[in-house]
Write an enzyme that holds these catalytic residues in place. Structure first.
Site, mmCIF file in Angstrom:
data_model
loop_
_atom_site.group_PDB
_atom_site.id
_atom_site.type_symbol
_atom_site.label_atom_id
_atom_site.label_comp_id
_atom_site.label_asym_id
_atom_site.label_seq_id
_atom_site.Cartn_x
_atom_site.Cartn_y
_atom_site.Cartn_z
ATOM 1 N N ASP A 161 -36.720 23.888 54.015
ATOM 2 C CA ASP A 161 -36.699 23.851 53.193
ATOM 3 C C ASP A 161 -38.277 23.540 52.441
ATOM 4 O O ASP A 161 -38.537 21.977 51.987
ATOM 5 C CB ASP A 161 -35.647 23.190 51.960
ATOM 6 C CG ASP A 161 -36.332 22.774 50.339
ATOM 7 O OD1 ASP A 161 -36.749 23.725 49.915
ATOM 8 O OD2 ASP A 161 -35.102 21.582 49.746
ATOM 9 N N ASP A 178 -35.546 14.933 53.585
ATOM 10 C CA ASP A 178 -33.903 15.931 53.388
ATOM 11 C C ASP A 178 -34.369 17.277 53.991
ATOM 12 O O ASP A 178 -34.781 18.491 53.875
ATOM 13 C CB ASP A 178 -34.985 17.099 52.130
ATOM 14 C CG ASP A 178 -33.901 17.228 51.427
ATOM 15 O OD1 ASP A 178 -32.829 17.532 51.678
ATOM 16 O OD2 ASP A 178 -34.547 17.690 50.521
HETATM 17 P P1 ATP Z 1 -34.089 15.617 45.498
HETATM 18 O O1 ATP Z 1 -33.218 16.947 45.142
HETATM 19 O O2 ATP Z 1 -34.774 15.765 44.372
HETATM 20 O O3 ATP Z 1 -35.066 16.984 45.987
HETATM 21 P P2 ATP Z 1 -32.918 15.960 47.709
HETATM 22 O O4 ATP Z 1 -30.781 15.898 47.825
HETATM 23 O O5 ATP Z 1 -33.190 17.142 48.285
HETATM 24 O O6 ATP Z 1 -33.831 15.376 46.795
HETATM 25 P P3 ATP Z 1 -34.173 14.108 49.662
HETATM 26 O O7 ATP Z 1 -35.278 14.638 49.708
HETATM 27 O O8 ATP Z 1 -33.528 14.516 51.121
HETATM 28 O O9 ATP Z 1 -32.746 14.582 49.088
HETATM 29 O O10 ATP Z 1 -34.992 12.814 49.290
HETATM 30 C C1 ATP Z 1 -34.473 12.580 47.469
HETATM 31 C C2 ATP Z 1 -35.813 12.121 47.281
HETATM 32 O O11 ATP Z 1 -35.382 10.159 48.087
HETATM 33 C C3 ATP Z 1 -36.665 12.057 48.368
HETATM 34 O O12 ATP Z 1 -37.787 12.570 47.708
HETATM 35 C C4 ATP Z 1 -37.389 10.957 48.082
HETATM 36 O O13 ATP Z 1 -38.173 9.910 47.467
HETATM 37 C C5 ATP Z 1 -36.613 9.555 48.391
HETATM 38 N N1 ATP Z 1 -35.970 9.195 50.085
HETATM 39 C C6 ATP Z 1 -35.551 10.266 50.655
HETATM 40 N N2 ATP Z 1 -35.276 9.430 51.738
HETATM 41 C C7 ATP Z 1 -35.479 8.532 52.080
HETATM 42 C C8 ATP Z 1 -35.817 7.852 53.154
HETATM 43 N N3 ATP Z 1 -35.134 7.721 54.850
HETATM 44 N N4 ATP Z 1 -36.616 6.477 52.567
HETATM 45 C C9 ATP Z 1 -37.216 6.374 51.110
HETATM 46 N N5 ATP Z 1 -37.412 7.331 49.751
HETATM 47 C C10 ATP Z 1 -36.321 8.114 50.821
HETATM 48 MN MN MN Z 2 -35.996 16.778 48.557
#
Ligand code: ATP
Ligand code: MN
Length: 226
Positions: A161, A178
């Site tokens: 992804d 992610d």
């Molecule tokens: P989404 O559907 O919003 O993409 P997701 O379930 O795919 O959510 P992630 O992409 O892992 O989850 O995280 C969502 C958001 O949180 C990221 O776009 C980022 O802005 C923030 N985030 C994720 N991991 C971190 C981290 N380690 N430190 C800071 N911010 C983070």
């Molecule tokens: Mn994401």
């Protein structure tokens, strides 16, 4: 509750604000020992659409064979464990991802990417805010291609992804996030996922004006190495 469990394990001292609230997961800013900033990703639910795609990702992955017939709650735990395990594999292979720290049921604790509870921008955001010069973009492009190669070659994984939405720009370098859906290169669909990742990355950087490599060339180079 998993958060209490994590604090008694010494993984987490307090939860601060919400960083991001998605459909399936919420990411919090937290504090750990020595006041270290942490990112705490809590998996909440799985939509039925997500569950279907999840089964597509889990099926055939020898590491997660036991998913069959499990309750939705247990499936979330497996999904969180999958992200934790993928992060560990990538981090050990020297790929720049948030350092994985602790896992408890549906809660994953990792390095916070940002300063003082303010997360770093996503590649898409940094680009749209005009923070990146064409030189920066070109550097980041090659770095991401190298990260894809390391993932396949050294971690045996395909992100699945990868796009400008799952790359953060921190201290001028890209950090890949992610990774819950990342699959082993033995997975029957890994080639298809790899092709899609390369395609997404190529499309973003080529629109941004970077002189990109042909995606099919990148793919065949990658597959030859293995
Ligand atoms: P989404 O559907 O919003 O993409 P997701 O379930 O795919 O959510 P992630 O992409 O892992 O989850 O995280 C969502 C958001 O949180 C990221 O776009 C980022 O802005 C923030 N985030 C994720 N991991 C971190 C981290 N380690 N430190 C800071 N911010 C983070
Ligand atoms: Mn994401």
């Amino acid at each position: 509750m998993s958060v209490i469990e994590l604090s008694s394990r010494g993984c987490l001292k307090s939860l601060k604000g919400v960083v991001s609230s998605g459909k399936e997961a919420r990411v919090y800013w937290g504090k750990g020992k020595d006041n270290r900033d942490l990112a705490v990703k809590i998996y909440l639910t799985l939509t039925s659409e997500f569950r279907r795609s999840m089964i597509k990702y889990l099926a055939g992955d020898p590491r997660f064979d036991e998913y069959r017939g499990l309750s939705p709650k247990k499936l979330i735990y497996i999904w969180a464990r999958k992200e934790f395990s993928n992060l560990n594999r990538m981090f050990s292979a020297g790929i720049r991802v948030p350092e994985p720290l602790c896992l408890e049921k549906n809660v994953l604790v990792m390095e916070f990417i940002g300063y003082d509870g303010k997360r770093a921008p996503l590649l898409k955001e940094a680009y749209e805010m005009g923070e990146l010069s064409i030189d920066d973009l070109e550097k980041i492009y090659w770095w991401v291609i190298e990260a894809i190669r390391k993932m396949v070659k050294d971690a045996g994984l395909v992100h699945g992804d990868l796009s400008e939405y799952n790359i953060m720009i921190f201290e001028e370098s890209p950090v890949i996030i992610d990774v819950s859906q990342a699959v082993s290169i033995d997975h029957p669909n890994s080639r298809e996922f790899l092709k899609q990742d390369i395609y997404n990355i190529t499309r973003f950087f080529s629109k941004a004006g970077v002189d990109v490599e042909e995606p099919s060339t990148i793919l065949s180079d990658l597959l030859e190495i293995n």
